[in-house]
Design a protein around this motif. Sequence first.
Motif, mmCIF file in Angstrom:
data_model
loop_
_atom_site.group_PDB
_atom_site.id
_atom_site.type_symbol
_atom_site.label_atom_id
_atom_site.label_comp_id
_atom_site.label_asym_id
_atom_site.label_seq_id
_atom_site.Cartn_x
_atom_site.Cartn_y
_atom_site.Cartn_z
ATOM 1 N N GLN A 15 3.670 29.142 44.202
ATOM 2 C CA GLN A 15 3.593 30.167 43.159
ATOM 3 C C GLN A 15 4.305 29.730 41.886
ATOM 4 O OE1 GLN A 15 5.198 33.645 45.063
ATOM 5 N NE2 GLN A 15 3.610 33.659 46.663
ATOM 6 N N THR A 16 5.438 29.033 42.069
ATOM 7 C CA THR A 16 6.181 28.534 40.910
ATOM 8 C C THR A 16 5.354 27.516 40.139
ATOM 9 O OG1 THR A 16 8.312 28.874 42.013
ATOM 10 C CG2 THR A 16 8.267 27.313 40.175
ATOM 11 N N LEU A 17 4.651 26.655 40.876
ATOM 12 C CA LEU A 17 3.806 25.652 40.225
ATOM 13 C C LEU A 17 2.674 26.306 39.436
ATOM 14 C CD1 LEU A 17 3.606 22.996 43.096
ATOM 15 C CD2 LEU A 17 4.812 22.752 40.915
ATOM 16 N N VAL A 18 2.091 27.348 40.010
ATOM 17 C CA VAL A 18 1.018 28.072 39.313
ATOM 18 C C VAL A 18 1.561 28.684 38.019
ATOM 19 C CG1 VAL A 18 -0.491 30.089 39.409
ATOM 20 C CG2 VAL A 18 -0.348 28.542 41.373
ATOM 21 N N MET A 19 2.742 29.301 38.100
ATOM 22 C CA MET A 19 3.341 29.912 36.901
ATOM 23 C C MET A 19 3.691 28.858 35.857
ATOM 24 S SD MET A 19 5.714 33.072 38.295
ATOM 25 C CE MET A 19 6.633 32.102 39.475
ATOM 26 N N LEU A 20 4.167 27.695 36.335
ATOM 27 C CA LEU A 20 4.500 26.612 35.413
ATOM 28 C C LEU A 20 3.264 26.167 34.641
ATOM 29 C CD1 LEU A 20 6.400 24.351 34.328
ATOM 30 C CD2 LEU A 20 5.702 22.991 36.326
ATOM 31 N N LEU A 21 2.163 25.977 35.339
ATOM 32 C CA LEU A 21 0.932 25.528 34.674
ATOM 33 C C LEU A 21 0.389 26.606 33.742
ATOM 34 C CD1 LEU A 21 -0.943 23.624 37.542
ATOM 35 C CD2 LEU A 21 0.781 22.803 35.941
ATOM 36 N N ASP A 22 0.583 27.862 34.118
ATOM 37 C CA ASP A 22 0.104 28.967 33.276
ATOM 38 C C ASP A 22 0.838 29.030 31.934
ATOM 39 O OD1 ASP A 22 -1.958 30.031 34.752
ATOM 40 O OD2 ASP A 22 -0.638 31.327 35.946
ATOM 41 N N THR A 23 2.036 28.444 31.874
ATOM 42 C CA THR A 23 2.800 28.477 30.623
ATOM 43 C C THR A 23 2.364 27.383 29.639
ATOM 44 O OG1 THR A 23 4.544 27.013 31.463
ATOM 45 C CG2 THR A 23 4.812 29.378 31.836
ATOM 46 N N THR A 24 1.493 26.480 30.082
ATOM 47 C CA THR A 24 1.039 25.389 29.210
ATOM 48 C C THR A 24 -0.254 25.782 28.513
ATOM 49 O OG1 THR A 24 -0.323 24.275 30.883
ATOM 50 C CG2 THR A 24 2.027 23.744 30.842
ATOM 51 N N ASP A 25 -0.570 25.050 27.476
ATOM 52 C CA ASP A 25 -1.800 25.320 26.733
ATOM 53 C C ASP A 25 -3.003 24.558 27.277
ATOM 54 O OD1 ASP A 25 -0.431 26.992 24.963
ATOM 55 O OD2 ASP A 25 0.138 25.285 23.682
ATOM 56 N N LYS A 104 9.876 16.548 44.506
ATOM 57 C CA LYS A 104 9.860 17.973 44.175
ATOM 58 C C LYS A 104 11.018 18.382 43.272
ATOM 59 C CE LYS A 104 7.039 19.690 47.963
ATOM 60 N NZ LYS A 104 6.922 20.608 49.117
ATOM 61 N N LYS A 105 12.023 17.543 43.186
ATOM 62 C CA LYS A 105 13.144 17.850 42.292
ATOM 63 C C LYS A 105 12.855 17.431 40.849
ATOM 64 C CE LYS A 105 15.484 13.543 43.656
ATOM 65 N NZ LYS A 105 16.688 12.971 44.322
ATOM 66 N N THR A 106 11.662 16.913 40.601
ATOM 67 C CA THR A 106 11.280 16.517 39.242
ATOM 68 C C THR A 106 11.259 17.732 38.320
ATOM 69 O OG1 THR A 106 9.913 14.716 40.108
ATOM 70 C CG2 THR A 106 9.468 15.426 37.858
ATOM 71 N N PRO A 107 11.825 17.635 37.134
ATOM 72 C CA PRO A 107 11.799 18.763 36.185
ATOM 73 C C PRO A 107 10.370 19.164 35.834
ATOM 74 C CG PRO A 107 13.383 17.093 35.489
ATOM 75 C CD PRO A 107 12.607 16.489 36.629
ATOM 76 N N GLY A 108 10.188 20.456 35.541
ATOM 77 C CA GLY A 108 8.857 20.969 35.235
ATOM 78 C C GLY A 108 8.197 20.254 34.068
ATOM 79 N N SER A 109 8.966 19.930 33.030
ATOM 80 C CA SER A 109 8.394 19.258 31.860
ATOM 81 C C SER A 109 7.862 17.880 32.217
ATOM 82 C CB SER A 109 9.440 19.144 30.754
ATOM 83 O OG SER A 109 10.581 18.422 31.209
ATOM 84 N N ARG A 110 8.579 17.192 33.105
ATOM 85 C CA ARG A 110 8.125 15.859 33.538
ATOM 86 C C ARG A 110 6.893 15.975 34.411
ATOM 87 N NH1 ARG A 110 6.026 11.844 33.676
ATOM 88 N NH2 ARG A 110 6.624 9.890 34.687
ATOM 89 N N LEU A 111 6.833 17.024 35.236
ATOM 90 C CA LEU A 111 5.686 17.223 36.114
ATOM 91 C C LEU A 111 4.411 17.499 35.312
ATOM 92 C CD1 LEU A 111 4.344 17.592 38.844
ATOM 93 C CD2 LEU A 111 5.229 19.940 38.890
ATOM 94 N N GLU A 113 3.818 16.678 32.259
ATOM 95 C CA GLU A 113 3.476 15.441 31.560
ATOM 96 C C GLU A 113 2.773 14.466 32.506
ATOM 97 O OE1 GLU A 113 5.749 11.671 29.373
ATOM 98 O OE2 GLU A 113 6.867 13.453 29.954
ATOM 99 N N ALA A 114 3.270 14.397 33.742
ATOM 100 C CA ALA A 114 2.674 13.498 34.737
ATOM 101 C C ALA A 114 1.245 13.927 35.080
ATOM 102 C CB ALA A 114 3.538 13.474 35.993
ATOM 103 N N GLY A 122 -3.972 7.510 34.170
ATOM 104 C CA GLY A 122 -2.746 6.735 34.305
ATOM 105 C C GLY A 122 -2.163 6.823 35.705
ATOM 106 N N ALA A 123 -1.161 5.994 35.950
ATOM 107 C CA ALA A 123 -0.433 6.013 37.216
ATOM 108 C C ALA A 123 1.004 6.430 36.913
ATOM 109 C CB ALA A 123 -0.465 4.643 37.878
ATOM 110 N N VAL A 124 1.542 7.319 37.732
ATOM 111 C CA VAL A 124 2.854 7.908 37.425
ATOM 112 C C VAL A 124 3.804 7.781 38.606
ATOM 113 C CG1 VAL A 124 4.068 10.035 36.870
ATOM 114 C CG2 VAL A 124 1.859 9.556 35.811
ATOM 115 N N MET A 125 5.018 7.302 38.317
ATOM 116 C CA MET A 125 6.105 7.284 39.305
ATOM 117 C C MET A 125 7.425 7.346 38.564
ATOM 118 S SD MET A 125 5.161 4.476 42.187
ATOM 119 C CE MET A 125 3.572 4.518 43.017
#
Length: 211
Positions: A15-25, A104-111, A113-114, A122-125
Motif C-alpha cells: 500500500q505504501t508503494l502504491v501511495m508513493l507512486l501516486d504522488t509522482t507525475d 527495501k530500505k531504499t529511499p522512496g526518491s531513489r526507488l 528514480e530506479a 537501464g540497469a539499476v543497483m
Amino acid sequence: MIRVSIYDDNDSLRQTLVMLLDTTDDLLPIGAYPNALEVTQTIVVDQPDVVLMDIDMPGRSGIEAVRLIQTLPAPPPILMLTVHEEPEAVFEAVSAGAMGYLLKKTPGSRLTEALRDVAAGGAVMTPTIAAKLLGTFQPPKRPAPASSFDLTEKEQEVLRRLVEGDSYKLIAAHCHISMGTVRTHIVNIYQKLHVNSKSEAVAKALKTGHY
C-alpha cells in the motif's frame, strides 16, 4: 505515464508503494498483488512498462516469477525490491532476467528514480549490491603463505626447493646445509604438514600456498 505492476506479500509495504507512486507525475500503479501465482496472466492484462518484484512470496518466489515473465512475447523490465542482499540472491535474480535490484530500505526518491531508469531500458543497483555481485566473479585468491603449519624460515626454503623439483643434494647446495640437515628439515616438514612422502608434501604445499 510509466505503468507499474507491484508484487509483494507485505500488505503495508504494498500500500505504501502504491501511495508513493501516486504522488509522482509519471508513475502509475496499475496493479498491486500479494503473490505471483498468476503473474503471467496479470502481466498480460495490466501491460505494465515495469514490474516491481519482491523475492519472498507465498506459493511462488519472485525469482521464479521473473523466469516466467521472460517467457512472454514482450516481457516488461523487472526491478527486484527485497530484503535479501546476499550475492547468491542478486546473481540468481539477474540471471533470471531482472534489470535492477534494490533493497527495501531504499529511499522512496531513489526507488522512483530506479523505476524510471529500468522502464527506459537501464540497469539499476545500489553500489553495495553491485559490489557484492561483482565479488562473485572474482577469482579466488591464492592462499597467502601462512604460519599455520609453524614452518621455520629454513623449512619453508627447503619445501620451496622440493616444490621446484630439487634433489636432496641440490637442496643442500642451495641452502648451504649438509645432506643430514636436509633430511632433518624434511622429516620436520612431513610432521608439520601431516604427510608421509615428498609427493604428498609438494601437493599440500601447492594446494595451500605454504612454500
